[in-house]
Design an enzyme around this catalytic site. Structure first.
Site, PDB file in Angstrom:
ATOM      1  N   ASP A 184     -77.168  64.050  82.215  1.00 27.47           N
ATOM      2  CA  ASP A 184     -76.103  64.337  83.181  1.00 27.47           C
ATOM      3  C   ASP A 184     -75.445  63.068  83.706  1.00 27.47           C
ATOM      4  O   ASP A 184     -74.229  62.886  83.599  1.00 27.47           O
ATOM      5  CB  ASP A 184     -76.657  65.148  84.362  1.00 27.47           C
ATOM      6  CG  ASP A 184     -77.137  66.529  83.948  1.00 27.47           C
ATOM      7  OD1 ASP A 184     -76.466  67.168  83.126  1.00 27.47           O
ATOM      8  OD2 ASP A 184     -78.190  66.952  84.440  1.00 27.47           O
ATOM      9  N   ARG A 201     -86.293  64.238  96.516  1.00 24.70           N
ATOM     10  CA  ARG A 201     -84.842  64.206  96.697  1.00 24.70           C
ATOM     11  C   ARG A 201     -84.387  63.690  98.066  1.00 24.70           C
ATOM     12  O   ARG A 201     -83.437  62.911  98.150  1.00 24.70           O
ATOM     13  CB  ARG A 201     -84.234  65.591  96.442  1.00 24.70           C
ATOM     14  CG  ARG A 201     -84.427  66.129  95.025  1.00 24.70           C
ATOM     15  CD  ARG A 201     -84.105  65.085  93.996  1.00 24.70           C
ATOM     16  NE  ARG A 201     -84.093  65.599  92.630  1.00 24.70           N
ATOM     17  CZ  ARG A 201     -84.497  64.931  91.577  1.00 24.70           C
ATOM     18  NH1 ARG A 201     -84.999  63.711  91.730  1.00 24.70           N
ATOM     19  NH2 ARG A 201     -84.430  65.453  90.373  1.00 24.70           N
ATOM     20  N   ASP A 247     -81.607  71.162  93.497  1.00 28.71           N
ATOM     21  CA  ASP A 247     -81.420  69.751  93.830  1.00 28.71           C
ATOM     22  C   ASP A 247     -80.078  69.452  94.471  1.00 28.71           C
ATOM     23  O   ASP A 247     -79.960  68.526  95.277  1.00 28.71           O
ATOM     24  CB  ASP A 247     -81.599  68.888  92.579  1.00 28.71           C
ATOM     25  CG  ASP A 247     -83.059  68.628  92.257  1.00 28.71           C
ATOM     26  OD1 ASP A 247     -83.908  68.917  93.117  1.00 28.71           O
ATOM     27  OD2 ASP A 247     -83.350  68.141  91.160  1.00 28.71           O
ATOM     28  N   SER A 301     -85.014  70.078  80.108  1.00 31.17           N
ATOM     29  CA  SER A 301     -84.634  69.445  81.364  1.00 31.17           C
ATOM     30  C   SER A 301     -85.924  68.991  82.046  1.00 31.17           C
ATOM     31  O   SER A 301     -86.803  69.808  82.326  1.00 31.17           O
ATOM     32  CB  SER A 301     -83.883  70.441  82.258  1.00 31.17           C
ATOM     33  OG  SER A 301     -83.586  69.851  83.506  1.00 31.17           O
TER      34      SER A 301
END
Length: 407
Positions: A16, A96, A125, A177
């Protein structure tokens, strides 16, 4: 599109964010500053700065957040015994907020007018990053390419990267992923999207042995806690980062902490993933075991309710909220006596308690013994049961009276 001159990108070097640098420059003509939050992903950090610069970033920060991650996020969550939906040890979730906080600090220092992330519009996320940004820079613009670009799948992302000669380390066939940090490694996508498929453990596991390849002999370890914080392994005092690294190795060898679950995402859908959390699983178990002898019944039972809410807050990205802070204050109070040592036996994915001690132990062999004692009068239990069962007795007598009256 709104005009931005300088954008700070949460950069990992994965698929990404590898293409997002190019996409931002093509669509906004802006300067892109890549920021990597080092939360213990180790080998994934190799060559990241060079890659970010080569693909168009003006500079790349690689911020070592590992100690803060362990002491300020992981350990408080262990103390709370917070586990999402009974399985997930929150490996991605609590990584995060700390990265989001650092993104804001760098964005403000650099005079950036937007922060960008590579999270999809389907995942958790995006919420975790953006709530962290709102907590420290509520007026900062946020760019989320997955919500606005024309790319619809990871396959199209790969095509985009190949067309622009952007180096990527995955192919169509290995396009899981993944998220890796000091605490865990997650796997999603491909064959895992069908819950009926057994995971190909021999191919996907990186931190852990399969059960079949785990040693045929048990491994014994001893963990020491002070106020709910693990401070020593097998008699050796170590810092938190080193402790987790050592436990990851030991736990991984013994196939500890492999979880396959279908979880309820914050955005409403169910998602299937495989998690490897060898060291974390050991720490959670040891801490919970120690609390069994250090906490009184009422506190222990109420703390289980707090753990459920704490886990939801962490999973939902609500770390920087008054409620999470208040719950942490409660948890900290409960941990004042959670000090002692726990011995564990590890064998082919299993963790078995092999003994524990604490100077604050509430377990009294003198009271609990099946042998003769001089401290407990068994006759007292009759009165206790009469009072404890009084509502049942009254209800039964009422039922008898109604039955006699023909009602």
């Amino acid at each position: 599109m709104k005009k931005f001159n300088k954008v700070v990108l949460a950069y990992s070097g994965g698929l990404d964010t590898s293409i997002i640098i190019s996409w931002l420059k093509e669509n906004y003509g802006c300067e892109v500053i890549a920021v990597v939050g080092n939360v213990g992903q180790k080998d994934e950090l190799i060559g990241l700065e060079e890659k970010a610069i080569k693909t168009g970033a003006s500079k790349c920060y690689i911020e070592d957040l590992t100690s803060e991650f362990v002491n300020d996020y992981i350990f408080p969550t262990i103390q709370a015994n917070a586990i999402y939906e009974g399985k997930y040890l929150l490996g991605t979730s609590f990584a995060r907020p700390i990265i989001g906080k650092r993104l804001v600090e760098i964005a403000l220092a650099e005079g950036a007018d937007a922060i960008c992330h590579g999270c999809t519009g389907k995942g958790n996320d995006q919420v975790r990053f953006e709530l962290a940004v709102k907590a420290f820079a509520p007026d900062m613009d946020i760019i989320a390419p997955w919500r606005i670009w024309d790319i619809k799948s990871r396959e199209e992302e790969i095509e985009y990267a190949l067309d622009r000669k952007i180096p990527i380390s995955i192919s169509y066939e290995t396009n899981y992923s993944k998220d890796k940090n000091l605490w865990h490694l997650s796997h999603e996508g491909l064959d895992l999207e069908d819950p009926n498929n057994e995971p190909k453990y021999d191919k996907i596991l990186e931190l852990s042995n399969t059960l079949e390849n785990a040693p045929d002999k048990a491994t014994y370890i001893t963990l020491k806690f002070e106020k709910g914080i693990p401070v020593a392994l097998n008699g050796e005092e170590v810092d938190g980062v080193t402790l987790i690294e050592k436990l990851n190795k030991i736990g991984g060898e013994n196939a500890i902490g492999i979880i396959d679950m279908v979880e309820n995402r914050l955005v409403g859908m169910k998602s299937r993933g495989v998690y490897e959390t060898p060291g974390g699983t050991i720490l959670y178990r040891a801490h919970k075991d120690l609390e069994e002898i250090c906490l009184d019944k009422e506190t222990s039972h109420y703390k289980e309710l707090v753990a459920l809410k704490f886990a939801e807050l962490v999973y939902n990205g609500q770390w920087f909220t008054p409620l999470r802070e208040a719950l942490s204050a409660f948890v900290s109070k409960t941990q004042e006596t959670v000090t002692g040592e726990v011995k564990l036996k590890l064998y082919k994915g299993n963790i078995i308690n092999a003994g524990m001690t604490s100077p604050y132990s509430l377990y009294s062999e003198e009271y609990a013994t099946f042998g003769e004692d001089a401290v407990y009068d068994q006759k007292d239990s009759a009165g206790f049961i009469n009072l404890f069962g009084l509502p049942i007795t009254v209800k039964a007598k009422m039922n008898e009276a109604l039955k006699k009256a023909g009602k």
